[in-house]
Design a protein around this motif. Structure first.
Motif, PDB file in Angstrom:
ATOM      1  N   ALA A 121     -26.735  -5.361 -27.057  1.00 35.91           N
ATOM      2  CA  ALA A 121     -26.327  -3.984 -27.338  1.00 35.91           C
ATOM      3  C   ALA A 121     -24.938  -3.937 -27.964  1.00 35.91           C
ATOM      4  O   ALA A 121     -24.694  -3.196 -28.933  1.00 35.91           O
ATOM      5  CB  ALA A 121     -26.362  -3.158 -26.050  1.00 35.91           C
ATOM      6  N   ARG A 145     -25.074  -5.435 -31.678  1.00 34.91           N
ATOM      7  CA  ARG A 145     -25.760  -4.583 -32.644  1.00 34.91           C
ATOM      8  C   ARG A 145     -24.931  -3.359 -33.008  1.00 34.91           C
ATOM      9  O   ARG A 145     -24.963  -2.895 -34.151  1.00 34.91           O
ATOM     10  CB  ARG A 145     -27.120  -4.129 -32.097  1.00 34.91           C
ATOM     11  N   THR A 146     -24.185  -2.822 -32.061  1.00 34.86           N
ATOM     12  CA  THR A 146     -23.333  -1.680 -32.360  1.00 34.86           C
ATOM     13  C   THR A 146     -22.203  -2.081 -33.296  1.00 34.86           C
ATOM     14  O   THR A 146     -21.830  -1.329 -34.206  1.00 34.86           O
ATOM     15  CB  THR A 146     -22.755  -1.089 -31.058  1.00 34.86           C
ATOM     16  N   CYS A 147     -21.685  -3.282 -33.109  1.00 38.94           N
ATOM     17  CA  CYS A 147     -20.592  -3.768 -33.972  1.00 38.94           C
ATOM     18  C   CYS A 147     -21.032  -3.934 -35.420  1.00 38.94           C
ATOM     19  O   CYS A 147     -20.268  -3.660 -36.350  1.00 38.94           O
ATOM     20  CB  CYS A 147     -20.050  -5.106 -33.450  1.00 38.94           C
ATOM     21  N   ALA A 187     -23.816  -2.501 -36.944  1.00 37.10           N
ATOM     22  CA  ALA A 187     -24.843  -1.522 -37.326  1.00 37.10           C
ATOM     23  C   ALA A 187     -24.911  -1.249 -38.831  1.00 37.10           C
ATOM     24  O   ALA A 187     -26.006  -1.133 -39.386  1.00 37.10           O
ATOM     25  CB  ALA A 187     -24.631  -0.224 -36.551  1.00 37.10           C
ATOM     26  N   GLN A 244     -21.744   8.406 -40.958  1.00 33.83           N
ATOM     27  CA  GLN A 244     -22.700   8.325 -39.855  1.00 33.83           C
ATOM     28  C   GLN A 244     -24.022   7.700 -40.287  1.00 33.83           C
ATOM     29  O   GLN A 244     -24.752   7.132 -39.469  1.00 33.83           O
ATOM     30  CB  GLN A 244     -22.951   9.706 -39.241  1.00 33.83           C
ATOM     31  N   TRP A 250     -24.567   4.099 -39.422  1.00 35.88           N
ATOM     32  CA  TRP A 250     -24.978   3.808 -38.041  1.00 35.88           C
ATOM     33  C   TRP A 250     -26.300   4.482 -37.696  1.00 35.88           C
ATOM     34  O   TRP A 250     -26.689   4.499 -36.538  1.00 35.88           O
ATOM     35  CB  TRP A 250     -23.896   4.258 -37.059  1.00 35.88           C
ATOM     36  N   ASN A 264     -28.906   3.323 -34.963  1.00 33.24           N
ATOM     37  CA  ASN A 264     -28.305   2.357 -34.046  1.00 33.24           C
ATOM     38  C   ASN A 264     -28.627   2.665 -32.588  1.00 33.24           C
ATOM     39  O   ASN A 264     -28.850   1.746 -31.794  1.00 33.24           O
ATOM     40  CB  ASN A 264     -26.787   2.305 -34.222  1.00 33.24           C
ATOM     41  N   SER A 265     -28.657   3.952 -32.239  1.00 31.74           N
ATOM     42  CA  SER A 265     -28.964   4.300 -30.843  1.00 31.74           C
ATOM     43  C   SER A 265     -30.339   3.782 -30.447  1.00 31.74           C
ATOM     44  O   SER A 265     -30.492   3.121 -29.408  1.00 31.74           O
ATOM     45  CB  SER A 265     -28.903   5.823 -30.646  1.00 31.74           C
ATOM     46  N   ASN A 322     -31.924   1.494 -31.955  1.00 28.54           N
ATOM     47  CA  ASN A 322     -31.900   0.039 -32.056  1.00 28.54           C
ATOM     48  C   ASN A 322     -31.374  -0.576 -30.765  1.00 28.54           C
ATOM     49  O   ASN A 322     -31.885  -1.600 -30.297  1.00 28.54           O
ATOM     50  CB  ASN A 322     -31.025  -0.398 -33.241  1.00 28.54           C
ATOM     51  N   VAL A 323     -30.362   0.065 -30.177  1.00 29.01           N
ATOM     52  CA  VAL A 323     -29.835  -0.414 -28.892  1.00 29.01           C
ATOM     53  C   VAL A 323     -30.878  -0.228 -27.792  1.00 29.01           C
ATOM     54  O   VAL A 323     -31.054  -1.106 -26.941  1.00 29.01           O
ATOM     55  CB  VAL A 323     -28.523   0.319 -28.536  1.00 29.01           C
ATOM     56  N   THR A 371     -23.755 -11.173 -36.129  1.00 27.72           N
ATOM     57  CA  THR A 371     -24.587 -10.733 -35.001  1.00 27.72           C
ATOM     58  C   THR A 371     -24.785 -11.865 -34.004  1.00 27.72           C
ATOM     59  O   THR A 371     -24.586 -11.696 -32.796  1.00 27.72           O
ATOM     60  CB  THR A 371     -25.970 -10.253 -35.489  1.00 27.72           C
TER      61      THR A 371
END
Length: 312
Positions: free
Chosen positions: A35, A38-40, A42, A75, A78, A81-82, A84-85, A291
């Motif tokens: 998590a 992936r946020t880093c 995105a 935005q 990203w 991304n939510s 994806n997490v 990643t």
């Protein structure tokens, strides 16, 4: 004799408890590490997905990311991304748990000895964990892919699952591209997990006497994780191309052209040559290097915080 028997039983019980503990803690470490990574990265993930889903639309990676920025703003980089997490956290948790689980199981068979996995058992356990994690979380990946590459197609995960079920049937949540996904999962996760474990094993034992292994620092996982992910990606990329194109066909105005992964791959080769199977590979490698580095570093760091050892 009874004392020896009790000692052996106690040691065996402690060993089993340790294995169970390591299993769920590996799952937690794997989920949190994935998590975070992936946020880093995105924006690179959005770039990768878009170039695979819409081949030929963008002349370069810069043109693709510039178009996303102009039409959707910051935005947009990203976007997805939510979900994806939501996908990658349980998927990686299952993957790391299964990798350790299968390594123990195969280590107790002729594939390995005394719980120490052989090279073959490492390869088999890595591939098996890839299939397991991909299959169990597939609906999340299907919705995430479509939401990322076709903005506005679904409002969210629940809405996506409901609309897919209504339009394509509930089976589509688990079958729309799953064969291609597992054809990708075996070489990708099999290769990346296997390469990482082998590099860790080599790093720990190189130039050391038996039983005096070198301690593996989480920082060592940065280059190892990057290399493992990039090698796995290069090996499995043709299957990923087929998998993603099957997932998004018929969505956002894209035509329905493929009946399965083999037909998709042969069609791409006939139209664009073998190179067409690797369209977007460079963007993938650029994304997967950081990643893998961040994810495996984070996983190993979390494992240390949890009191677990880092080894291949």
């Amino acid at each position: 004799v009874p004392t020896i028997a009790r000692t052996r039983h106690t040691h065996r019980s402690h060993e089993m408890a340790t294995k169970k503990k390591a299993g769920w803690e590996s799952a937690v470490a794997g989920g949190l590490g994935a998590a975070f990574s992936r946020t880093c990265i995105a924006p690179l993930e959005r770039l990768r997905m878009q170039m695979i889903a819409d081949p030929g639309k963008y002349p370069s990676m810069w043109a693709c990311i510039s178009d996303i920025y102009k039409t959707e703003g910051v935005q947009g980089l990203w976007r997805g991304n939510s979900i994806n997490v939501y996908r990658i956290a349980p998927q990686s948790a299952i993957g790391f748990f299964c990798k350790d689980f299968y390594k123990v199981k195969f280590g107790e068979t002729p594939l390995g000895t005394n719980g120490k996995p052989s090279v073959l058992s490492l390869a088999v356990s890595s591939a098996a964990s890839g299939i397991t994690m991909m299959t169990l979380t597939y609906p999340l990946d299907l919705v995430r892919t479509r939401m990322t590459t076709t903005p506005g197609v679904y409002k969210g995960l629940i809405d996506g699952c409901q609309k897919i079920a209504a339009a394509e049937g509930y089976k589509a949540l688990f079958t729309k591209g799953l064969t291609a996904a597992n054809m990708f999962a075996v070489p990708y996760y099999g290769t990346s997990f296997f390469v990482l474990d082998m590099m860790k094993r080599k790093y720990a034992t190189y130039g050391r006497a038996p039983g005096n292994e070198r301690r593996i620092s989480p920082l060592a996982s940065l280059p190892m994780g990057a290399a493992a992910n990039m090698i796995g990606c290069a090996v499995a990329f043709p299957f990923q191309t087929a998998w993603k194109r099957i997932q998004v066909q018929g969505i956002g105005g894209r035509p329905i052209k493929y009946t399965g992964p083999i037909q998709c791959i042969t069609d791409i080769i006939a139209k664009d040559g073998v190179g067409g199977l690797f369209n977007g590979l460079r963007a993938n490698l650029i994304k997967l290097a950081p990643t893998g580095a961040i994810q495996f570093w984070a996983v190993d760091q979390i494992k240390i915080w949890m009191g677990l050892s880092i080894r291949g």
